[in-house]
Design a protein around this motif. Structure first.
Motif, short mmCIF file in Angstrom:
data_model
loop_
_atom_site.label_atom_id
_atom_site.label_comp_id
_atom_site.label_asym_id
_atom_site.label_seq_id
_atom_site.Cartn_x
_atom_site.Cartn_y
_atom_site.Cartn_z
N THR A 232 0.57 -1.20 -0.07
CA THR A 232 0.07 -0.17 0.38
C THR A 232 0.99 0.90 -0.13
OG1 THR A 232 0.05 -0.23 2.35
CG2 THR A 232 -2.09 -0.61 1.48
N HIS A 233 1.98 0.98 0.57
CA HIS A 233 2.90 2.50 0.56
C HIS A 233 3.40 3.43 -0.45
CE1 HIS A 233 6.17 4.83 2.19
NE2 HIS A 233 4.95 5.23 2.59
N GLU A 234 3.88 2.60 -1.43
CA GLU A 234 4.24 3.39 -2.44
C GLU A 234 2.85 3.62 -3.74
OE1 GLU A 234 7.27 3.20 -6.20
OE2 GLU A 234 7.38 1.96 -4.87
N ARG B 137 12.15 2.31 -0.04
CA ARG B 137 12.28 2.11 -1.30
C ARG B 137 11.16 3.30 -2.42
NH1 ARG B 137 10.14 -2.55 -1.25
NH2 ARG B 137 11.36 -3.32 0.07
N THR B 138 10.31 2.91 -1.38
CA THR B 138 9.93 4.12 -2.16
C THR B 138 10.12 5.59 -2.78
OG1 THR B 138 7.50 3.53 -1.05
CG2 THR B 138 6.78 5.60 -1.87
N TRP C 294 11.33 13.92 0.54
CA TRP C 294 12.54 13.79 1.94
C TRP C 294 12.14 12.76 2.71
CZ3 TRP C 294 10.30 17.75 -0.29
CH2 TRP C 294 11.32 19.22 -0.75
N PHE C 295 12.92 11.93 2.89
CA PHE C 295 12.93 11.09 3.74
C PHE C 295 13.29 11.46 5.48
CE2 PHE C 295 14.60 7.03 5.55
CZ PHE C 295 13.72 6.01 6.04
N VAL C 296 12.16 10.73 6.27
CA VAL C 296 13.23 10.69 7.97
C VAL C 296 12.99 9.87 8.56
CG1 VAL C 296 12.17 12.27 9.75
CG2 VAL C 296 11.70 13.73 7.91
N ASP C 297 14.02 9.12 9.10
CA ASP C 297 14.65 7.32 9.77
C ASP C 297 14.03 7.75 11.44
OD1 ASP C 297 14.94 5.43 10.20
OD2 ASP C 297 17.14 5.37 9.08
N GLY C 298 13.29 6.94 11.54
CA GLY C 298 12.00 6.95 12.70
C GLY C 298 13.17 6.61 13.59
#
Length: 337
Positions: free
Chosen positions: A238-240, A278-279, A292-296
């Motif tokens: 579902t994410h992408e 990956r998305t 942007w990607f933020v790593d929890g």
């Protein structure tokens, strides 16, 4: 003199389409019913709640009484009345916002809480934050005769509100008061309007919600539903696709993709992070410059890494503040501040 939330000069923020519907709800009833799935989603109730809803005005009153009529008032196993059932009141503007106190129900039977706040009498902005958990049918203020009540100054970044889309964490669980959630912190720090579309246990990347978000004319999307995906397989499925629907509808929208903050306690955490990453990387490879990607995994680190949640899932106030500190530089870059 008494003023209702349904009349000017009071201004409602964070409640989608309020100017048209005059209803204090986050999702329209027909969408809530369509998304409500037995045993998996409770959108009929959650979409009626007002997390992120605010009422703004300016006044020179020396005494301001704030009251509300609650349609629901039920104990939450993880949060007390201060956290989930109270209205929070702030005085000031921008960096000068200061917490004035809470309008808290006196008991679990008090459906019409109210409180009087003392004010210095100078003309100033007031913001009332609606409760996280409750459904509200009315909200009002009372000031002394002769006091001025005017429209609020408004947000510096108000034309295109931020949208926070995700889980119970996005919805503010378990902040001690509603205004300590990361969404509210970012709003005050950036002086930016926002909608909170966090739905506890029920945000599963439904494509209908991407369609709904597109109608809100957002300025940035915080894409944060990792924790509500029941399995890593579901997240992968579902994410992408949800992101692609967002991008199809809003080609220029900045999207901040986030992974869950409780990495140390989350099953399949590494696989989930890789799915979201990956998305993000696929978007970059396709030439998308608005992601942007933020790593929890990076929110809670160091000596106090294990004092940031209440239950190994939901951040406490310290955890939410750490999240906001990590996200604020990304938000500034996304908004071009």
């Amino acid at each position: 003199m008494r003023y209702s939330v349904f009349e000017k000069p009071l201004r409602v923020y964070g409640v989608p389409h309020f100017d048209r519907t005059h209803r204090l709800e986050r999702l329209p009833s027909e969408l809530r019913e369509r998304l409500d799935l037995p045993d998996t989603c409770d959108m009929v109730h959650l979409g009626s709640r007002t997390m992120g809803g605010r009422v703004g005005f300016r006044t020179d009153a020396k005494r301001i009484t704030v009251g509300a009529k609650l349609e629901t008032l039920a104990p939450d196993p993880g949060m007390g009345r201060y956290a989930c059932s109270s209205l929070a009141v702030y005085f000031g503007k921008g960096e000068s916002w200061r917490f004035a106190g809470l309008v808290c129900p006196g008991s679990w039977e008090d459906m019409t809480p109210s409180k009087c706040f003392e004010h210095d009498g100078g003309m100033e902005d007031i913001m009332i934050y609606m409760p996280r958990n409750e459904v509200i049918s009315d909200l009002w203020i009372e000031v002394e005769e002769g006091a001025a009540v005017c429209e609020p100054t408004g947000y510096k970044y108000g034309d295109k509100p931020m949208v926070f889309f995700g889980s119970s964490i996005t919805e503010g669980g378990h902040a001690a008061v509603v205004t300590n959630a990361y969404s509210e912190l970012l709003s005050r720090w950036a002086d930016a309007d926002y909608y909170n579309l966090g739905f506890s246990g029920s945000c599963h990347g439904q494509l209908e919600l991407a369609d709904f978000i597109s109608g809100l004319n957002p300025g940035v999307l915080f894409y944060d539903y990792d924790h509500n995906a029941p399995t890593a397989d579901y997240l992968e499925a579902t994410h992408e696709p949800f992101f692609r629907r967002v991008r199809e509808l809003m080609p220029e929208l900045p999207v901040i993709m986030m992974t869950a903050p409780n990495y140390a306690y989350m099953p399949e955490a590494d696989r989930r992070r890789s799915i979201i990453r990956r998305t993000f990387e696929n978007a970059l490879a396709a030439g998308d410059k608005k992601v942007w990607f933020v790593d929890g995994k990076e929110y809670f680190t160091g000596r106090d890494a294990h004092v940031c949640t209440t239950d190994t899932v939901h951040p406490n106030d310290f955890g939410f503040h750490l999240m906001a500190e990590k996200l604020f530089p990304v938000l500034k870059e996304a908004l071009g501040l």
